[in-house]
Design a protein around this motif. Sequence first.
Motif, PDB file in Angstrom:
ATOM      1  N   GLU A  75      40.182  43.654  46.104  1.00 18.15           N
ATOM      2  CA  GLU A  75      39.173  42.902  45.354  1.00 18.15           C
ATOM      3  C   GLU A  75      39.214  43.222  43.859  1.00 18.15           C
ATOM      4  O   GLU A  75      38.947  42.358  43.013  1.00 18.15           O
ATOM      5  CB  GLU A  75      37.767  43.203  45.885  1.00 18.15           C
ATOM      6  CG  GLU A  75      37.504  42.727  47.304  1.00 18.15           C
ATOM      7  CD  GLU A  75      37.906  43.755  48.356  1.00 18.15           C
ATOM      8  OE1 GLU A  75      37.596  43.540  49.543  1.00 18.15           O
ATOM      9  OE2 GLU A  75      38.549  44.769  47.986  1.00 18.15           O
ATOM     10  N   MET A  76      39.555  44.468  43.545  1.00 18.51           N
ATOM     11  CA  MET A  76      39.576  44.887  42.142  1.00 18.51           C
ATOM     12  C   MET A  76      40.636  44.146  41.338  1.00 18.51           C
ATOM     13  O   MET A  76      40.491  43.950  40.124  1.00 18.51           O
ATOM     14  CB  MET A  76      39.808  46.394  42.046  1.00 18.51           C
ATOM     15  CG  MET A  76      38.682  47.227  42.626  1.00 18.51           C
ATOM     16  SD  MET A  76      39.055  49.003  42.548  1.00 18.51           S
ATOM     17  CE  MET A  76      37.602  49.691  43.360  1.00 18.51           C
ATOM     18  N   LEU A  77      41.721  43.718  42.006  1.00 18.97           N
ATOM     19  CA  LEU A  77      42.748  42.949  41.319  1.00 18.97           C
ATOM     20  C   LEU A  77      42.175  41.633  40.810  1.00 18.97           C
ATOM     21  O   LEU A  77      42.509  41.178  39.706  1.00 18.97           O
ATOM     22  CB  LEU A  77      43.919  42.676  42.269  1.00 18.97           C
ATOM     23  CG  LEU A  77      44.630  43.894  42.873  1.00 18.97           C
ATOM     24  CD1 LEU A  77      45.746  43.443  43.802  1.00 18.97           C
ATOM     25  CD2 LEU A  77      45.178  44.793  41.782  1.00 18.97           C
ATOM     26  N   TYR A  78      41.305  41.030  41.588  1.00 20.06           N
ATOM     27  CA  TYR A  78      40.691  39.760  41.195  1.00 20.06           C
ATOM     28  C   TYR A  78      39.690  39.957  40.059  1.00 20.06           C
ATOM     29  O   TYR A  78      39.566  39.104  39.178  1.00 20.06           O
ATOM     30  CB  TYR A  78      40.018  39.099  42.406  1.00 20.06           C
ATOM     31  CG  TYR A  78      41.030  38.558  43.385  1.00 20.06           C
ATOM     32  CD1 TYR A  78      41.369  37.215  43.388  1.00 20.06           C
ATOM     33  CD2 TYR A  78      41.681  39.398  44.284  1.00 20.06           C
ATOM     34  CE1 TYR A  78      42.315  36.712  44.265  1.00 20.06           C
ATOM     35  CE2 TYR A  78      42.630  38.918  45.164  1.00 20.06           C
ATOM     36  CZ  TYR A  78      42.946  37.569  45.154  1.00 20.06           C
ATOM     37  OH  TYR A  78      43.900  37.074  46.009  1.00 20.06           O
ATOM     38  N   TRP A  79      38.990  41.065  40.079  1.00 17.29           N
ATOM     39  CA  TRP A  79      38.068  41.348  38.972  1.00 17.29           C
ATOM     40  C   TRP A  79      38.847  41.531  37.671  1.00 17.29           C
ATOM     41  O   TRP A  79      38.415  41.060  36.613  1.00 17.29           O
ATOM     42  CB  TRP A  79      37.253  42.608  39.272  1.00 17.29           C
ATOM     43  CG  TRP A  79      36.458  42.542  40.539  1.00 17.29           C
ATOM     44  CD1 TRP A  79      36.125  41.416  41.242  1.00 17.29           C
ATOM     45  CD2 TRP A  79      35.911  43.649  41.273  1.00 17.29           C
ATOM     46  NE1 TRP A  79      35.414  41.747  42.375  1.00 17.29           N
ATOM     47  CE2 TRP A  79      35.259  43.108  42.421  1.00 17.29           C
ATOM     48  CE3 TRP A  79      35.905  45.014  41.081  1.00 17.29           C
ATOM     49  CZ2 TRP A  79      34.611  43.905  43.345  1.00 17.29           C
ATOM     50  CZ3 TRP A  79      35.260  45.827  42.008  1.00 17.29           C
ATOM     51  CH2 TRP A  79      34.615  45.275  43.126  1.00 17.29           C
ATOM     52  N   MET A  80      39.981  42.203  37.766  1.00 18.77           N
ATOM     53  CA  MET A  80      40.800  42.459  36.579  1.00 18.77           C
ATOM     54  C   MET A  80      41.349  41.144  36.001  1.00 18.77           C
ATOM     55  O   MET A  80      41.215  40.879  34.797  1.00 18.77           O
ATOM     56  CB  MET A  80      41.960  43.390  36.943  1.00 18.77           C
ATOM     57  CG  MET A  80      42.924  43.688  35.824  1.00 18.77           C
ATOM     58  SD  MET A  80      44.231  44.851  36.317  1.00 18.77           S
ATOM     59  CE  MET A  80      45.127  43.852  37.521  1.00 18.77           C
ATOM     60  N   VAL A  81      41.945  40.307  36.844  1.00 17.51           N
ATOM     61  CA  VAL A  81      42.574  39.079  36.382  1.00 17.51           C
ATOM     62  C   VAL A  81      41.526  38.065  35.921  1.00 17.51           C
ATOM     63  O   VAL A  81      41.632  37.477  34.835  1.00 17.51           O
ATOM     64  CB  VAL A  81      43.459  38.482  37.495  1.00 17.51           C
ATOM     65  CG1 VAL A  81      43.914  37.079  37.134  1.00 17.51           C
ATOM     66  CG2 VAL A  81      44.663  39.380  37.741  1.00 17.51           C
ATOM     67  N   ALA A 131      35.031  35.204  41.697  1.00 20.46           N
ATOM     68  CA  ALA A 131      34.276  34.838  42.895  1.00 20.46           C
ATOM     69  C   ALA A 131      35.131  34.956  44.150  1.00 20.46           C
ATOM     70  O   ALA A 131      34.631  35.314  45.228  1.00 20.46           O
ATOM     71  CB  ALA A 131      33.735  33.422  42.750  1.00 20.46           C
ATOM     72  N   ALA A 132      36.455  34.681  44.024  1.00 24.65           N
ATOM     73  CA  ALA A 132      37.354  34.737  45.190  1.00 24.65           C
ATOM     74  C   ALA A 132      37.446  36.143  45.777  1.00 24.65           C
ATOM     75  O   ALA A 132      37.744  36.305  46.963  1.00 24.65           O
ATOM     76  CB  ALA A 132      38.740  34.237  44.799  1.00 24.65           C
ATOM     77  N   SER A 133      37.172  37.154  44.978  1.00 24.27           N
ATOM     78  CA  SER A 133      37.257  38.532  45.472  1.00 24.27           C
ATOM     79  C   SER A 133      36.194  38.827  46.530  1.00 24.27           C
ATOM     80  O   SER A 133      36.342  39.753  47.322  1.00 24.27           O
ATOM     81  CB  SER A 133      37.103  39.516  44.315  1.00 24.27           C
ATOM     82  OG  SER A 133      35.778  39.514  43.805  1.00 24.27           O
ATOM     83  N   PHE A 134      35.110  38.054  46.527  1.00 22.27           N
ATOM     84  CA  PHE A 134      34.004  38.289  47.467  1.00 22.27           C
ATOM     85  C   PHE A 134      34.123  37.443  48.734  1.00 22.27           C
ATOM     86  O   PHE A 134      33.237  37.495  49.588  1.00 22.27           O
ATOM     87  CB  PHE A 134      32.666  37.998  46.776  1.00 22.27           C
ATOM     88  CG  PHE A 134      32.414  38.875  45.571  1.00 22.27           C
ATOM     89  CD1 PHE A 134      32.013  40.189  45.716  1.00 22.27           C
ATOM     90  CD2 PHE A 134      32.606  38.378  44.287  1.00 22.27           C
ATOM     91  CE1 PHE A 134      31.782  40.998  44.607  1.00 22.27           C
ATOM     92  CE2 PHE A 134      32.384  39.177  43.167  1.00 22.27           C
ATOM     93  CZ  PHE A 134      31.980  40.495  43.336  1.00 22.27           C
ATOM     94  N   ALA A 135      35.188  36.658  48.843  1.00 28.06           N
ATOM     95  CA  ALA A 135      35.361  35.787  50.007  1.00 28.06           C
ATOM     96  C   ALA A 135      35.526  36.614  51.274  1.00 28.06           C
ATOM     97  O   ALA A 135      36.289  37.585  51.307  1.00 28.06           O
ATOM     98  CB  ALA A 135      36.571  34.885  49.806  1.00 28.06           C
ATOM     99  N   GLU A 136      34.816  36.227  52.314  1.00 31.22           N
ATOM    100  CA  GLU A 136      34.892  36.918  53.602  1.00 31.22           C
ATOM    101  C   GLU A 136      35.637  36.102  54.648  1.00 31.22           C
ATOM    102  O   GLU A 136      35.833  36.559  55.767  1.00 31.22           O
ATOM    103  CB  GLU A 136      33.478  37.228  54.103  1.00 31.22           C
ATOM    104  CG  GLU A 136      32.723  38.237  53.245  1.00 31.22           C
ATOM    105  CD  GLU A 136      33.381  39.611  53.233  1.00 31.22           C
ATOM    106  OE1 GLU A 136      34.055  39.949  54.234  1.00 31.22           O
ATOM    107  OE2 GLU A 136      33.242  40.344  52.235  1.00 31.22           O
ATOM    108  N   LYS A 141      43.550  42.018  53.946  1.00 30.21           N
ATOM    109  CA  LYS A 141      42.109  41.872  54.150  1.00 30.21           C
ATOM    110  C   LYS A 141      41.755  40.722  55.090  1.00 30.21           C
ATOM    111  O   LYS A 141      41.128  40.932  56.128  1.00 30.21           O
ATOM    112  CB  LYS A 141      41.385  41.683  52.807  1.00 30.21           C
ATOM    113  CG  LYS A 141      39.874  41.540  52.975  1.00 30.21           C
ATOM    114  CD  LYS A 141      39.157  41.322  51.650  1.00 30.21           C
ATOM    115  CE  LYS A 141      37.658  41.136  51.883  1.00 30.21           C
ATOM    116  NZ  LYS A 141      36.921  40.896  50.614  1.00 30.21           N
ATOM    117  N   LEU A 142      42.162  39.497  54.746  1.00 31.37           N
ATOM    118  CA  LEU A 142      41.626  38.331  55.443  1.00 31.37           C
ATOM    119  C   LEU A 142      42.320  38.037  56.764  1.00 31.37           C
ATOM    120  O   LEU A 142      41.653  37.755  57.761  1.00 31.37           O
ATOM    121  CB  LEU A 142      41.695  37.103  54.519  1.00 31.37           C
ATOM    122  CG  LEU A 142      40.814  37.169  53.268  1.00 31.37           C
ATOM    123  CD1 LEU A 142      41.021  35.937  52.400  1.00 31.37           C
ATOM    124  CD2 LEU A 142      39.341  37.302  53.656  1.00 31.37           C
TER     125      LEU A 142
END
Length: 428
Positions: free
Chosen positions: A385-391, A311-316, A257-258
């Motif tokens: 991003e879903m991995l970060y939501w899960m963890v 919050a890190a999942s939304f980092a651009e 992603k980044l």
Amino acid sequence: MEKFKRIFQNANYVKLFFANFTSQMGSTIGLTAFMFYLLDRFSEQPFYATLTELMFSVPTLAVFFLVGVFADRMDRQKIAYYCDWISSLLSIVLLLTVIIGWMPLIFAVLFLRSAIQKFFFPAEHAMIQGILKNEDYTTAAGLNQVVMSLFMLFGNGLGIFVYWTMGVYGAIMTDALTFIISALLIRSCRIPEEVRLPNGGHKLKDLNIALVFKDFNLGMKYILKHRLLSALLVGFFVFGVVNGGFSIMPIFMLKYKLDPHAYEEYSVLLGITFGIGVLIGSVAASLLAQKFKLYQLIIAGLLLSGSFIIAASFAESTFIFLSLLFAAAFGLPLVNIAIGGWMPSIVDPKMMGRVQGWISPLMMLSQSLTLGFIAVSFPGLLKVEMLYWMVGGCLALVGVFYSLMLPGLTKKSEKRSEAHSSEQTGAV
């Protein structure tokens, strides 16, 4: 500072501390280098990188009923010593399999080496419990957390550096060397017999199937009898989900992603950022442990880290991503130091191996399930991003669960301890 000075005057603790340090260092360098080797060789198949992490966790499920029984029935010092030597030999075998290049054989050796290493920690942890005083447990847990933060700070970077300069072969040989150093340090310890053999001497032939399962069930009954211990065990299961996801998702975030073109360089920066966060958090947690109850630190750390991981999942941008992971890393030592200092004080030394024999497989079961789920669903079904939501969600949920359960269970545990002390005083 006086507490740190006191435990470092214990020669046995110093040797066990550095034995654990060198053993972990070798594993970290080798595993990191091997994962980047696979990402380079199979760039379009992240499945292999996930499978590497899976080979670290799945073996626990094959030996979980043995590790705790061995640590409580056999010579703990010999277990740790031979684990390191066998792991060193298997590292050399791993090198040969990588040269051959047959992936099933490579993963089979990784599986076997990891299975052997699972016997190390319960034996080493039980010895440390036996050679330290009750008031030193939290200090030792703080030191262990500092070591972990140093691995986070330098581990990935050192692994990548070794991979860049010496290749995957050099990284694996570094593995073998550090295991040998660890083995020699353990052999030089002078551990009292009552610590090495808390339940008397047993030979390998004495550990028949009936005794193994009897002891394993005894550990389960001991945990269920202590509700505080049972509640902590629920958290350990969820921590396995976190460990599984977090072992690979930062690299996936960078690669997919980044910043796909410079993800290796940013992985070094990520390790430094995360390590600094954990290091600062470790110092803060060691100070806060003297002013707050341990369960309060656990709850605060879980909620803090969980929130920032989500919050890190939304980092651009990479900068924002690293900043949020720094904040998440700061909260983790609050949890690790509090639990690490708490567990030895509430577990009977004669049962520590069997309790650890339940904790490790629960964590590794959830870690393996998580990695297996990621392996088959990413990137087809799951977005990074879903991995970060899960963890992050798992950490936050455990924080809420602990806030409801731990205060009451802690008060009951303290009352029982006071009553037990009163009975002993009256008897004297």
